[in-house]
Design a protein around this motif. Structure first.
Motif, PDB file in Angstrom:
ATOM      1  N   TYR A  29       0.818  -1.207   0.000  1.00  0.00           N
ATOM      2  CA  TYR A  29       0.000   0.000   0.000  1.00  0.00           C
ATOM      3  C   TYR A  29       0.853   1.258   0.000  1.00  0.00           C
ATOM      4  N   SER A  30       2.123   1.117   0.338  1.00  0.00           N
ATOM      5  CA  SER A  30       3.016   2.279   0.392  1.00  0.00           C
ATOM      6  C   SER A  30       3.520   2.712  -0.979  1.00  0.00           C
ATOM      7  N   SER A  31       3.297   1.875  -1.992  1.00  0.00           N
ATOM      8  CA  SER A  31       3.842   2.160  -3.320  1.00  0.00           C
ATOM      9  C   SER A  31       2.779   2.773  -4.215  1.00  0.00           C
ATOM     10  N   ARG A  32       2.864   4.073  -4.429  1.00  0.00           N
ATOM     11  CA  ARG A  32       1.913   4.752  -5.294  1.00  0.00           C
ATOM     12  C   ARG A  32       2.196   4.460  -6.766  1.00  0.00           C
ATOM     13  N   CYS A  33       3.466   4.271  -7.091  1.00  0.00           N
ATOM     14  CA  CYS A  33       3.865   4.060  -8.481  1.00  0.00           C
ATOM     15  C   CYS A  33       4.343   2.626  -8.676  1.00  0.00           C
ATOM     16  N   MET A  34       3.856   2.006  -9.743  1.00  0.00           N
ATOM     17  CA  MET A  34       4.327   0.685 -10.149  1.00  0.00           C
ATOM     18  C   MET A  34       4.681   0.765 -11.625  1.00  0.00           C
ATOM     19  N   GLY A  35       5.704   0.015 -12.024  1.00  0.00           N
ATOM     20  CA  GLY A  35       6.101   0.132 -13.413  1.00  0.00           C
ATOM     21  C   GLY A  35       6.803  -1.087 -13.958  1.00  0.00           C
ATOM     22  N   TRP A  36       6.922  -1.082 -15.274  1.00  0.00           N
ATOM     23  CA  TRP A  36       7.686  -2.092 -15.994  1.00  0.00           C
ATOM     24  C   TRP A  36       8.870  -1.404 -16.666  1.00  0.00           C
ATOM     25  N   PHE A  37      10.013  -2.003 -16.512  1.00  0.00           N
ATOM     26  CA  PHE A  37      11.240  -1.517 -17.124  1.00  0.00           C
ATOM     27  C   PHE A  37      11.875  -2.671 -17.881  1.00  0.00           C
ATOM     28  N   ALA A  49       6.515   1.302 -19.054  1.00  0.00           N
ATOM     29  CA  ALA A  49       5.186   1.801 -18.696  1.00  0.00           C
ATOM     30  C   ALA A  49       5.082   1.876 -17.178  1.00  0.00           C
ATOM     31  N   VAL A  50       4.383   2.884 -16.708  1.00  0.00           N
ATOM     32  CA  VAL A  50       4.133   3.016 -15.272  1.00  0.00           C
ATOM     33  C   VAL A  50       2.668   3.339 -15.052  1.00  0.00           C
ATOM     34  N   ILE A  51       2.202   2.993 -13.853  1.00  0.00           N
ATOM     35  CA  ILE A  51       0.818   3.258 -13.479  1.00  0.00           C
ATOM     36  C   ILE A  51       0.809   3.712 -12.026  1.00  0.00           C
ATOM     37  N   ASP A  52      -0.038   4.704 -11.724  1.00  0.00           N
ATOM     38  CA  ASP A  52      -0.113   5.130 -10.341  1.00  0.00           C
ATOM     39  C   ASP A  52      -1.361   4.546  -9.683  1.00  0.00           C
ATOM     40  N   SER A  53      -1.509   4.818  -8.414  1.00  0.00           N
ATOM     41  CA  SER A  53      -2.598   4.197  -7.651  1.00  0.00           C
ATOM     42  C   SER A  53      -3.977   4.697  -8.085  1.00  0.00           C
ATOM     43  N   VAL A  63       6.375   1.911 -27.342  1.00  0.00           N
ATOM     44  CA  VAL A  63       5.408   0.843 -27.057  1.00  0.00           C
ATOM     45  C   VAL A  63       3.964   1.345 -27.063  1.00  0.00           C
ATOM     46  N   LYS A  64       3.767   2.635 -27.237  1.00  0.00           N
ATOM     47  CA  LYS A  64       2.408   3.184 -27.235  1.00  0.00           C
ATOM     48  C   LYS A  64       1.564   2.530 -28.315  1.00  0.00           C
ATOM     49  N   GLY A  65       0.371   2.125 -27.936  1.00  0.00           N
ATOM     50  CA  GLY A  65      -0.527   1.479 -28.879  1.00  0.00           C
ATOM     51  C   GLY A  65      -0.312  -0.020 -28.993  1.00  0.00           C
ATOM     52  N   ARG A  66       0.779  -0.519 -28.422  1.00  0.00           N
ATOM     53  CA  ARG A  66       1.065  -1.962 -28.478  1.00  0.00           C
ATOM     54  C   ARG A  66       1.027  -2.611 -27.098  1.00  0.00           C
ATOM     55  N   PHE A  67       1.478  -1.886 -26.075  1.00  0.00           N
ATOM     56  CA  PHE A  67       1.539  -2.418 -24.716  1.00  0.00           C
ATOM     57  C   PHE A  67       0.476  -1.744 -23.846  1.00  0.00           C
ATOM     58  N   THR A  68      -0.028  -2.508 -22.874  1.00  0.00           N
ATOM     59  CA  THR A  68      -0.984  -1.964 -21.925  1.00  0.00           C
ATOM     60  C   THR A  68      -0.604  -2.406 -20.520  1.00  0.00           C
ATOM     61  N   ILE A  69      -0.436  -1.433 -19.635  1.00  0.00           N
ATOM     62  CA  ILE A  69      -0.148  -1.726 -18.237  1.00  0.00           C
ATOM     63  C   ILE A  69      -1.458  -1.660 -17.455  1.00  0.00           C
ATOM     64  N   SER A  70      -1.621  -2.582 -16.510  1.00  0.00           N
ATOM     65  CA  SER A  70      -2.822  -2.589 -15.691  1.00  0.00           C
ATOM     66  C   SER A  70      -2.489  -3.213 -14.345  1.00  0.00           C
ATOM     67  N   GLN A  71      -3.391  -3.032 -13.408  1.00  0.00           N
ATOM     68  CA  GLN A  71      -3.176  -3.611 -12.086  1.00  0.00           C
ATOM     69  C   GLN A  71      -4.486  -4.112 -11.506  1.00  0.00           C
ATOM     70  N   LEU A 100       8.381   6.073  -2.605  1.00  0.00           N
ATOM     71  CA  LEU A 100       8.838   7.360  -2.094  1.00  0.00           C
ATOM     72  C   LEU A 100       8.202   8.555  -2.801  1.00  0.00           C
ATOM     73  N   SER A 101       7.726   8.350  -4.035  1.00  0.00           N
ATOM     74  CA  SER A 101       7.261   9.462  -4.855  1.00  0.00           C
ATOM     75  C   SER A 101       5.744   9.563  -4.869  1.00  0.00           C
ATOM     76  N   TYR A 102       5.250  10.786  -5.125  1.00  0.00           N
ATOM     77  CA  TYR A 102       3.821  10.973  -5.356  1.00  0.00           C
ATOM     78  C   TYR A 102       3.522  10.955  -6.846  1.00  0.00           C
ATOM     79  N   ASP A 103       4.343  11.666  -7.610  1.00  0.00           N
ATOM     80  CA  ASP A 103       4.195  11.665  -9.063  1.00  0.00           C
ATOM     81  C   ASP A 103       5.025  10.532  -9.656  1.00  0.00           C
ATOM     82  N   CYS A 104       4.484   9.875 -10.650  1.00  0.00           N
ATOM     83  CA  CYS A 104       5.132   8.690 -11.215  1.00  0.00           C
ATOM     84  C   CYS A 104       5.718   9.000 -12.588  1.00  0.00           C
ATOM     85  N   TYR A 105       6.939   8.541 -12.778  1.00  0.00           N
ATOM     86  CA  TYR A 105       7.624   8.761 -14.034  1.00  0.00           C
ATOM     87  C   TYR A 105       8.316   7.480 -14.488  1.00  0.00           C
TER      88      TYR A 105
END
Length: 124
Positions: A29-37, A49-53, A63-71, A100-105
């Motif tokens: 629950y502490s992780s606002r940002c999740m991503g794939w690298f 791709a990254v996704i926030d809470s 990868v735009k239009g080809r990959f989709t990140i979801s949770q 640690l971050s609020y904004d996800c990049y």
């Protein structure tokens, strides 16, 4: 602490699809940002791709239009659906969490928890 375990990698021909999964456990629950690298041999790790809470997403241009990140918050699982795969997508794919971050990049250095990686190989 957050533990991340990826699965779903494999070998596929160009044009094919794969779905990566990342099972998260611990203090998720502490992780606002999740991503794939991903990291290809001889190259730097790059954000895919990254996704926030709140469900907002960011994708790297290639990868735009080809990959989709979801949770799935109920299952504490992060996904990456990869369609129309290309040989340039070949890399080790890592799941990451940023507690640690609020904004996800797409900046790898901002993510403090990492999985062990799953290999994706796309042949032409």
């Amino acid at each position: 602490q957050v533990q991340l375990v990826e699965s779903g990698g494999g070998s596929v021909q160009a044009g094919g699809s794969l779905r990566l999964s990342c099972a998260a456990s611990g203090n998720t629950y502490s992780s606002r940002c999740m991503g794939w690298f991903r990291q290809a041999p001889g190259k730097e790790r790059e954000g895919v791709a990254v996704i926030d809470s709140d469900g907002s997403t960011i994708y790297t241009k290639s990868v735009k239009g080809r990959f989709t990140i979801s949770q799935d918050n109920a299952k504490n699982t992060l996904y990456l659906q990869m369609n129309s795969l290309k040989p340039d997508d070949t890399a080790m794919y890592y799941c990451a969490a940023d507690s640690l971050s609020y904004d996800c990049y797409l900046r790898a250095y901002e993510y403090n928890y990492w999985g062990q990686g799953t290999q994706v190989t796309v042949s032409s």
